[in-house]
Design a protein around this motif. Structure first.
Motif, PDB file in Angstrom:
ATOM      1  N   MET A  78       1.114  -0.679   0.015  1.00 42.79           N
ATOM      2  CA  MET A  78       0.475   0.263   0.116  1.00 42.79           C
ATOM      3  C   MET A  78       1.196   1.281  -0.179  1.00 42.79           C
ATOM      4  N   PRO A  79       0.651   2.429  -0.856  1.00 40.09           N
ATOM      5  CA  PRO A  79       1.644   3.324  -1.222  1.00 40.09           C
ATOM      6  C   PRO A  79       1.341   4.439   0.396  1.00 40.09           C
ATOM      7  N   ASP A  80       2.076   5.394   0.360  1.00 40.94           N
ATOM      8  CA  ASP A  80       2.088   5.345   1.873  1.00 40.94           C
ATOM      9  C   ASP A  80       1.493   6.816   2.037  1.00 40.94           C
ATOM     10  N   LEU A  81       0.243   7.136   2.779  1.00 41.61           N
ATOM     11  CA  LEU A  81      -0.607   7.724   3.579  1.00 41.61           C
ATOM     12  C   LEU A  81      -0.105   9.070   2.575  1.00 41.61           C
ATOM     13  N   PRO A  82      -0.965  10.199   1.998  1.00 42.28           N
ATOM     14  CA  PRO A  82      -0.468  11.589   1.920  1.00 42.28           C
ATOM     15  C   PRO A  82      -0.769  12.269   2.537  1.00 42.28           C
ATOM     16  N   GLU A  83      -0.523  13.689   3.492  1.00 40.60           N
ATOM     17  CA  GLU A  83      -0.714  14.215   4.653  1.00 40.60           C
ATOM     18  C   GLU A  83      -1.662  15.525   3.496  1.00 40.60           C
ATOM     19  N   PHE A  84      -2.851  15.284   4.432  1.00 42.09           N
ATOM     20  CA  PHE A  84      -3.980  15.945   4.100  1.00 42.09           C
ATOM     21  C   PHE A  84      -4.132  17.338   4.796  1.00 42.09           C
ATOM     22  N   LEU A  85      -5.212  17.915   4.103  1.00 42.56           N
ATOM     23  CA  LEU A  85      -4.918  19.973   4.904  1.00 42.56           C
ATOM     24  C   LEU A  85      -5.587  19.548   6.309  1.00 42.56           C
ATOM     25  N   GLU A  86      -5.318  20.444   6.806  1.00 44.27           N
ATOM     26  CA  GLU A  86      -5.969  20.533   8.392  1.00 44.27           C
ATOM     27  C   GLU A  86      -6.418  21.820   7.953  1.00 44.27           C
ATOM     28  N   PRO A  87      -8.126  21.653   9.141  1.00 47.16           N
ATOM     29  CA  PRO A  87      -8.670  23.137   8.739  1.00 47.16           C
ATOM     30  C   PRO A  87      -8.115  24.176   8.932  1.00 47.16           C
TER      31      PRO A  87
END
Length: 63
Positions: free
Chosen positions: A1-10
């Motif tokens: 499984m690919p690394d989890l990307p960083e998602f934007l925080e509010p």
């Protein structure tokens, strides 16, 4: 499984919005905290539940 990307925080999105307002002008404020949360959750949901192969960066940005 690919690394989890960083998602934007509010908080990061609100900071970038404030910076853009300072530089370019515009209307201050947030229509709804829930709408912001929903919009940010869409990309993360797509990452976890989209069919293989995983979406690329452009698809994630468009989401």
């Amino acid at each position: 499984m690919p690394d989890l990307p960083e998602f934007l925080e509010p908080d990061a999105v609100l900071f970038m919005h404030d910076q853009a307002l300072k530089e370019y002008g515009g209307t201050d404020g947030l229509k709804s905290e829930n709408l912001l949360q929903s919009a940010l959750a869409r990309a993360e949901n797509r990452w976890h539940y989209d069919e293989a192969p995983r979406p690329d960066a452009a698809t994630m940005a468009a989401t």
